[in-house]
Design an enzyme around this catalytic site. Structure first.
Site, PDB file in Angstrom:
ATOM      1  N   GLU A   1      67.945  66.773  44.558  1.00 16.28           N
ATOM      2  CA  GLU A   1      67.022  66.156  44.280  1.00 16.28           C
ATOM      3  C   GLU A   1      66.877  65.476  45.504  1.00 16.28           C
ATOM      4  OE1 GLU A   1      68.966  62.425  43.825  1.00 16.28           O
ATOM      5  OE2 GLU A   1      70.598  62.737  44.143  1.00 16.28           O
TER       6      GLU A   1
ATOM      7  N   LYS B   1      75.797  55.257  44.493  1.00 14.04           N
ATOM      8  CA  LYS B   1      74.334  54.607  44.631  1.00 14.04           C
ATOM      9  C   LYS B   1      75.398  54.246  46.403  1.00 14.04           C
ATOM     10  CE  LYS B   1      69.524  53.520  44.196  1.00 14.04           C
ATOM     11  NZ  LYS B   1      69.308  54.018  44.656  1.00 14.04           N
TER      12      LYS B   1
ATOM     13  N   ARG C   1      75.831  50.680  36.512  1.00 14.18           N
ATOM     14  CA  ARG C   1      76.298  52.362  37.747  1.00 14.18           C
ATOM     15  C   ARG C   1      76.499  51.142  39.183  1.00 14.18           C
ATOM     16  NH1 ARG C   1      70.543  55.119  39.496  1.00 14.18           N
ATOM     17  NH2 ARG C   1      69.982  53.550  40.387  1.00 14.18           N
TER      18      ARG C   1
HETATM   19  N1  PLP Z   1      68.034  59.306  43.585  1.00 12.74           N
HETATM   20  C1  PLP Z   1      68.470  58.835  44.357  1.00 12.74           C
HETATM   21  C2  PLP Z   1      68.831  59.575  45.826  1.00 12.74           C
HETATM   22  C3  PLP Z   1      67.843  57.534  44.492  1.00 12.74           C
HETATM   23  O1  PLP Z   1      68.046  56.791  45.407  1.00 12.74           O
HETATM   24  C4  PLP Z   1      67.218  57.390  43.553  1.00 12.74           C
HETATM   25  C5  PLP Z   1      66.862  55.143  43.593  1.00 12.74           C
HETATM   26  O2  PLP Z   1      67.888  54.241  42.861  1.00 12.74           O
HETATM   27  C6  PLP Z   1      67.092  58.176  42.319  1.00 12.74           C
HETATM   28  C7  PLP Z   1      67.549  59.133  42.032  1.00 12.74           C
HETATM   29  C8  PLP Z   1      66.337  56.797  40.784  1.00 12.74           C
HETATM   30  O3  PLP Z   1      67.249  56.275  40.417  1.00 12.74           O
HETATM   31  P1  PLP Z   1      66.808  55.624  39.509  1.00 12.74           P
HETATM   32  O4  PLP Z   1      65.530  55.958  38.252  1.00 12.74           O
HETATM   33  O5  PLP Z   1      67.766  55.000  38.499  1.00 12.74           O
HETATM   34  O6  PLP Z   1      65.951  54.123  40.110  1.00 12.74           O
HETATM   35  C1  COI Z   2      65.104  53.198  44.191  1.00 12.20           C
HETATM   36  O1  COI Z   2      63.974  53.914  43.552  1.00 12.20           O
HETATM   37  O2  COI Z   2      65.603  52.104  43.729  1.00 12.20           O
HETATM   38  C2  COI Z   2      65.340  53.369  45.034  1.00 12.20           C
HETATM   39  O3  COI Z   2      66.430  53.045  45.612  1.00 12.20           O
HETATM   40  C3  COI Z   2      65.075  54.334  46.156  1.00 12.20           C
HETATM   41  C4  COI Z   2      65.073  54.583  47.316  1.00 12.20           C
HETATM   42  C5  COI Z   2      64.909  54.997  48.721  1.00 12.20           C
HETATM   43  C6  COI Z   2      63.514  52.997  47.538  1.00 12.20           C
END
Ligand code: PLP
Ligand code: COI
Length: 341
Positions: A220, A184, A82
């Site tokens: 989201e 991200k 990612r």
């Molecule tokens: N959506 C957003 C905007 C996020 O910042 C995160 C955190 O990383 C997620 C979703 C969840 O992603 P992940 O499960 O890869 O941590």
């Molecule tokens: C994560 O879950 O790793 C994120 O980056 C979300 C953040 C809002 C702490």
């Protein structure tokens, strides 16, 4: 060395400086070999690309102490992949995913004394990030970059741990159609700060963002994807090009189908459907799966039957199975658990 003296069971989601961090620099078209350093500070020119035009991306993943005595990371290859996609979108050089996993491994191993003990409820949050480091005054990508990883022991992202959250429908958009919502990038979080501060001021834990094009579909929150449970026990999760492809959500979909034998629908979710769901959860690395008890849309309250005191039964099963896999109590699908030591 011994574990540092931290009250693991009472940790919140904050920054605690640990001993070592990883840094690799990109110069003259190549990444250097990378080192661990004890220095947590970064000195930059005032005109650095990151400071002027927000050329920065990041990742978030966790390391766990397992019941078998190992330290492991959860699916770091997917974070590496990612981050490559995020880099391409912001015209940054990708830090190769194999090197990403190696750097995560080295950083966690060097900070092993900060990995919360098995059973403490805390984990080691790992934050890889990359930014344009040389001076840039015309709007263009930097030529030099730093890729870094630090880590910090954390407890639950939301105060109150597993207590159901109250969220509000935001009047702000998180992402534009064809924008950067699916990567991200730091800029996505900068623009969400006013919305989250406003939500907190109004007594809400988080924002539900709707699709920026029509504002009729669920996207989201500021830091997690949605999972809903229907009254007939199906999982429904929003599909959209402008949300972050959550690794936790993708893992929970697999858990629901393959471990719990549930049907899963990944599709557009109309906001109007939300009132008909039985349970709602926010899923992400930091959030794990945090239950939502109530959604408020400009005064109109949608209360899920799962209530405001406990996680709903399906959310609970998803949570227990995922964390069981992460902590080594339940057999993981092949490739999900990366053993650090
Ligand atoms: N959506 C957003 C905007 C996020 O910042 C995160 C955190 O990383 C997620 C979703 C969840 O992603 P992940 O499960 O890869 O941590
Ligand atoms: C994560 O879950 O790793 C994120 O980056 C979300 C953040 C809002 C702490």
């Amino acid at each position: 060395m011994e574990k540092v003296n931290i009250d693991w069971s009472n940790l919140g989601f904050g920054y605690i400086q640990t001993k070592e961090r990883y840094v690799s620099c990109y110069r003259d078209g190549a990444w250097d070999e990378g080192v661990l350093t004890g220095d947590a500070n970064i000195v930059l020119n005032e005109c650095a690309g990151v400071l002027q035009y927000a050329q920065t991306i990041f990742e978030g993943l966790k390391a766990y102490a397992t019941d078998g005595g190992h330290i492991v990371a959860f699916r770091p290859d997917l974070n590496g992949e990612r981050m490559e996609a995020s880099a391409r979108r912001l015209e940054m050089p990708a830090f190769p995913r194999e090197r990403f996993v190696e750097a995560v491994t080295k950083t966690v191993a060097a900070n092993r004394d900060y990995v919360p003990p098995y059973g403490s409820g805390a984990t080691l949050y790992i934050r890889p990030f990359m930014f344009g480091s040389n001076s840039v005054i015309g709007v263009k990508p930097a030529d030099e970059y730093q890729f870094r990883i630090f880590c910090t022991p954390v407890g639950p992202y939301f105060k109150g741990g597993a207590k159901p959250l109250t969220i509000c429908v935001s009047d702000f958009d998180r992402a534009a159609p064809h924008g950067t919502g699916n990567i991200k990038a730091g800029l996505n979080y900068a623009m969400s700060l006013h919305a989250i501060v406003s939500a907190h001021k109004n007594g809400f834990d988080e924002n539900m963002y709707l699709d920026p094009g029509t504002r009729t579909k669920v996207e989201e929150t500021g830091g997690a994807n949605f999972l809903f449970v229907t009254k007939d026990n199906k999982i429904v999760t929003p599909k959209s090009d402008s949300i972050l492809p959550s690794i936790t959500r993708r893992s929970l979909v697999h858990v629901a189908k393959e471990y719990l034998g549930m049907e899963v629908e990944e599709r557009e979710v109309l906001f109007e459907e939300v009132k008909d769901f039985a349970e709602c959860g926010l899923c992400g690395t930091a959030a794990v799966i945090s239950p939502v008890g109530k959604v408020v849309d400009h005064g109109r309250e949608i209360c899920f039957p799962s209530g405001m005191t406990e996680m709903g039964p399906v959310t609970r099963k998803l949570y227990d199975t995922l964390t069981g896999i992460q902590m080594g109590e339940i057999e993981a699908p092949k490739g999900w658990i990366h053993i650090i030591e």
